[in-house]
Design an enzyme around this catalytic site. Structure first.
Site, PDB file in Angstrom:
ATOM      1  N   LYS A 167      54.243  36.295  59.426  1.00  0.00           N
ATOM      2  CA  LYS A 167      54.315  36.133  57.973  1.00  0.00           C
ATOM      3  C   LYS A 167      54.636  34.689  57.606  1.00  0.00           C
ATOM      4  O   LYS A 167      53.990  34.093  56.741  1.00  0.00           O
ATOM      5  CB  LYS A 167      55.359  37.084  57.380  1.00  0.00           C
ATOM      6  CG  LYS A 167      55.462  36.999  55.861  1.00  0.00           C
ATOM      7  CD  LYS A 167      56.512  37.946  55.306  1.00  0.00           C
ATOM      8  CE  LYS A 167      56.075  39.381  55.345  1.00  0.00           C
ATOM      9  NZ  LYS A 167      57.018  40.287  54.635  1.00  0.00           N
ATOM     10  N   GLU A 201      58.692  33.309  69.039  1.00  0.00           N
ATOM     11  CA  GLU A 201      57.924  33.904  70.130  1.00  0.00           C
ATOM     12  C   GLU A 201      56.428  33.852  69.838  1.00  0.00           C
ATOM     13  O   GLU A 201      55.613  33.474  70.694  1.00  0.00           O
ATOM     14  CB  GLU A 201      58.370  35.358  70.362  1.00  0.00           C
ATOM     15  CG  GLU A 201      59.824  35.526  70.743  1.00  0.00           C
ATOM     16  CD  GLU A 201      60.748  35.683  69.546  1.00  0.00           C
ATOM     17  OE1 GLU A 201      61.891  36.104  69.738  1.00  0.00           O
ATOM     18  OE2 GLU A 201      60.320  35.391  68.402  1.00  0.00           O
ATOM     19  N   GLY A 227      58.029  44.654  58.393  1.00  0.00           N
ATOM     20  CA  GLY A 227      57.258  44.456  59.612  1.00  0.00           C
ATOM     21  C   GLY A 227      56.948  45.731  60.358  1.00  0.00           C
ATOM     22  O   GLY A 227      55.811  45.967  60.794  1.00  0.00           O
ATOM     23  N   ARG A 228      57.943  46.613  60.518  1.00  0.00           N
ATOM     24  CA  ARG A 228      57.727  47.831  61.304  1.00  0.00           C
ATOM     25  C   ARG A 228      56.951  48.897  60.527  1.00  0.00           C
ATOM     26  O   ARG A 228      56.619  49.936  61.089  1.00  0.00           O
ATOM     27  CB  ARG A 228      59.064  48.363  61.806  1.00  0.00           C
ATOM     28  CG  ARG A 228      60.108  48.618  60.727  1.00  0.00           C
ATOM     29  CD  ARG A 228      61.485  48.855  61.351  1.00  0.00           C
ATOM     30  NE  ARG A 228      62.535  48.982  60.349  1.00  0.00           N
ATOM     31  CZ  ARG A 228      63.178  47.947  59.813  1.00  0.00           C
ATOM     32  NH1 ARG A 228      62.855  46.725  60.149  1.00  0.00           N
ATOM     33  NH2 ARG A 228      64.145  48.144  58.930  1.00  0.00           N
ATOM     34  N   GLU A 277      65.594  50.159  64.540  1.00  0.00           N
ATOM     35  CA  GLU A 277      65.748  48.978  63.689  1.00  0.00           C
ATOM     36  C   GLU A 277      65.990  49.383  62.244  1.00  0.00           C
ATOM     37  O   GLU A 277      66.618  48.648  61.482  1.00  0.00           O
ATOM     38  CB  GLU A 277      64.507  48.085  63.784  1.00  0.00           C
ATOM     39  CG  GLU A 277      64.735  46.693  63.212  1.00  0.00           C
ATOM     40  CD  GLU A 277      63.622  45.715  63.554  1.00  0.00           C
ATOM     41  OE1 GLU A 277      63.794  44.909  64.488  1.00  0.00           O
ATOM     42  OE2 GLU A 277      62.564  45.772  62.886  1.00  0.00           O
ATOM     43  N   HIS A 319      58.285  64.566  86.092  1.00  0.00           N
ATOM     44  CA  HIS A 319      58.587  64.182  87.462  1.00  0.00           C
ATOM     45  C   HIS A 319      59.541  62.995  87.506  1.00  0.00           C
ATOM     46  O   HIS A 319      59.646  62.329  88.543  1.00  0.00           O
ATOM     47  CB  HIS A 319      57.287  63.860  88.203  1.00  0.00           C
ATOM     48  CG  HIS A 319      56.414  65.062  88.392  1.00  0.00           C
ATOM     49  ND1 HIS A 319      56.487  65.869  89.513  1.00  0.00           N
ATOM     50  CD2 HIS A 319      55.478  65.619  87.590  1.00  0.00           C
ATOM     51  CE1 HIS A 319      55.614  66.864  89.408  1.00  0.00           C
ATOM     52  NE2 HIS A 319      54.987  66.735  88.241  1.00  0.00           N
ATOM     53  N   LYS A 375      69.153  35.506  67.729  1.00  0.00           N
ATOM     54  CA  LYS A 375      68.096  34.507  67.556  1.00  0.00           C
ATOM     55  C   LYS A 375      68.691  33.143  67.206  1.00  0.00           C
ATOM     56  O   LYS A 375      68.230  32.102  67.694  1.00  0.00           O
ATOM     57  CB  LYS A 375      67.134  34.964  66.464  1.00  0.00           C
ATOM     58  CG  LYS A 375      66.287  36.160  66.858  1.00  0.00           C
ATOM     59  CD  LYS A 375      65.648  36.842  65.678  1.00  0.00           C
ATOM     60  CE  LYS A 375      64.669  35.961  64.939  1.00  0.00           C
ATOM     61  NZ  LYS A 375      63.987  36.697  63.862  1.00  0.00           N
TER      62      LYS A 375
END
Length: 586
Positions: free
Chosen positions: A235, A241, A296-297, A382, A413, A541
């Site tokens: 954005k 990152e 964002g999510r 979050e 398993h 951060k």
């Protein structure tokens, strides 16, 4: 009722009378008393119901499935294998009403700034509003902008898919790489995997999010720069990152193709920072935007979904939006006791706050949904992983569970031992599709037989007598088994929800994702949380930026705690940036 509230309801074809729903829920002494009374009643009910066994409830009530299941479109929710009765559901619904779920639901849909710490509306629902009704933010209808951007995405996607958009050398685009992080990565990646049967043949999707250089190199090493299109999704176009990976991709491209003018044919952006996009070398005409009322999510429905649009095409992307809108309408219109997101939310609260469950498992029996647990981890934890409420006060109860999971058969398993016989109660959602895209029908039948048997086993368990009977059926004498018998007993009474989709289609996937979005919203309302901010990610951060500079500083750091200072120093020495002290070993 305000015009804005009427518009919100009319998205879903609801024609409200003024008396049908209040516009707001004032925090009053009366509402606080109602909430306290609802919680007290549930605690008393928990004491009454805690000893009950689900196998006995099924034995006494042949209609239990009919009463504790809900359908919406091609999605079935069976919640009958839960430690509940009719009274439980009634009391949980009273809790939702006392918490103001109906009022907060309307406030979200009509564009109120319910993200109160950032003073933003929360309108991912507007991104898939298919009704034509206006959606107002600060008095302005946002739908024209939404529809315009979806149309731009569709036109661009078609140019790539048809071969009209080509790389600088004239070759067709064969690989699309999405560079993002968090919601700009997890949502598009999950959807592209889930809808793999709908991806255009000859088109491969790749996702770079991890700033670990190995992950970036792994993707880039398999690509041809002349046939690769990069989507940089940030954005602000400053996310560390994402921009680190984007810069590396840019350098990789230029080292093989040379001319910076060629970047414009191989890089596009999803951002709001046109200046930074242009500085990167991307043509701002190929920048797709979204808005600050899209978290964002919750953003895969927006321009963040550009890789999805390119992968499956505009028509299938529209069907994805259609499905989400259908779930929005179900969420708005269905009574709380028949409302799929509300029921899932209330059951989660029931186990989290009354049974003391600390985690929740999501177990998809569908390879296409292999990334769904990771996507839901962010969406849930979050959103509601918070210890401060909307009013800035400490919460008085536990909030988001630790959400985890994996594809079903593999999980059987691996960790199902804990689900069946562990000392912790772990409620679980089992998710599967009745129809498969695979031609190996027998494989699907084997998987589905396990899908149904696991929820039955978790519910029923196996008693001592049943275990001894099973041993006798093998020709052995149970008396010879000794204490081994105790290891073969299953307590049962472990709760599960079963979500069965007819088939994995864009529409059905849209419904499933929106179902979980609204479930998480309802739980946030009950816990009085702002589910749409994420201040908890900020501190780490900020510290990382300081530490990064210290790696190449002249002197060892001394501004942190003793552990962090020494770890940074040891890292500097291990990487040759600081000599070892006398007597220390490599």
């Amino acid at each position: 009722m305000t015009e804005q509230a009427r518009n919100a309801l009319q998205w879903c074809g609801i024609r409200p009378g003024a008396e049908e729903v209040r516009d707001e829920r004032a925090e009053t002494a009366e509402s606080r008393v109602a909430m306290r009374d609802a919680m007290t009643a549930l605690m008393q009910h928990y004491r009454d119901i805690e000893p009950l066994q689900m196998r006995d409830l099924f034995a006494r009530d042949p209609q239990r499935f009919d009463r504790f299941s809900v359908e919406a479109g091609d999605l079935l929710l069976d919640f009958s294998k839960n430690r509940i009765t009719d009274e439980t559901v009634s009391l949980l619904v009273q809790l939702a009403e006392a918490a103001g779920v109906p009022e907060m639901r309307l406030a979200m849909f009509r564009g109120d700034k319910i993200n109160n710490t950032e003073q933003r509306a929360v309108l991912h629902t507007a991104l898939r509003n298919r009704s034509g009704s206006p959606v107002l933010v600060d008095g302005q209808d946002v739908m024209s902008g939404v529809n315009r951007e979806i149309a731009r995405m569709g036109a661009f996607a078609e140019r790539v898919r048809s071969g009209e958009w080509r790389g600088f050398s004239g070759k067709r685009i064969t690989d699309v790489v999405n560079i993002g992080i968090g919601g700009s990565d997890l949502g598009p990646k999950m959807v592209c995997e889930a809808l793999e049967p709908f991806i255009q043949p000859g088109l491969a999707l790749h996702f770079i999010s991890n700033v670990d250089g190995i992950a970036t190199e792994e993707v880039l090493s398999a690509l041809d720069p002349e046939t690769t299109l990069f989507i940089v999704a940030s954005k602000t176009f400053t996310t560390q990152e994402t921009m680190t990976n984007a810069a590396t991709a840019r350098e990789w491209f230029l080292s093989r193709c040379g001319d910076e003018s060629r970047i414009a044919k191989h890089f596009v952006a999803v951002s709001t920072n046109s200046e930074a996009v242009a500085d990167f070398g991307i043509d701002v005409d190929n920048m797709f935007v979204f808005w600050d009322w899209v978290g964002g999510r919750f953003s895969l429905w927006s321009a963040i979904g550009l890789p999805i649009m390119i992968a499956i095409g505009e028509q299938h992307f529209s069907e994805l939006l259609d499905g989400a809108h259908a779930m929005d309408c179900h969420f708005m219109a269905a009574p709380l006791e028949e409302n799929m997101p509300v029921l899932l939310a209330l059951l989660g609260v029931w186990y989290q706050n009354y049974f003391g469950a600390e985690s929740h498992a999501v177990l998809p029996y569908d390879h296409h949904l292999r990334s769904l647990p990771a996507y839901l981890q962010q969406l849930d934890m979050e959103s509601n992983g918070k210890s401060v409420d909307r009013d800035g006060q400490p919460v008085l109860t536990t909030t988001s569970p630790v959400l985890w999971g994996a594809t079903g058969i593999n999980g059987q398993h691996a960790f199902y031992q804990l689900l069946h016989q562990g000392s912790r109660l772990v409620p679980a959602d089992f998710i599967a599709t009745a129809e498969t895209h695979s031609g190996l029908r027998h494989h699907h039948d084997i998987m589905m037989s396990n899908f149904f048997s696991q929820t039955e086993a978790l519910m029923r368990g196996r008693t001592l007598a049943e275990t001894e009977g099973a041993i006798a059926e093998t020709g052995q004498d149970p008396a010879d088994a000794g204490h081994r018998v105790n290891h073969m007993i299953f307590e049962g009474n472990r709760p599960t929800n079963t979500l069965l989709l007819r088939k994995m289609t864009p529409r059905n996937l849209g419904m499933l994702i929106a179902l979980y979005e609204h479930k998480i919203f309802v739980q946030g309302v009950i816990w009085n949380l702002n589910s749409f901010d994420q201040w908890g990610v900020e501190l780490g951060k900020q510290l990382a930026r300081t530490i990064l500079d210290e790696f190449d500083a002249q002197a060892s750091p001394a501004t942190h705690d003793a552990s962090t200072n020494n770890l940074i120093s040891r890292y500097r020495r291990m990487t040759g940036r600081e000599d070892l002290a006398p007597g220390e070993r490599h």
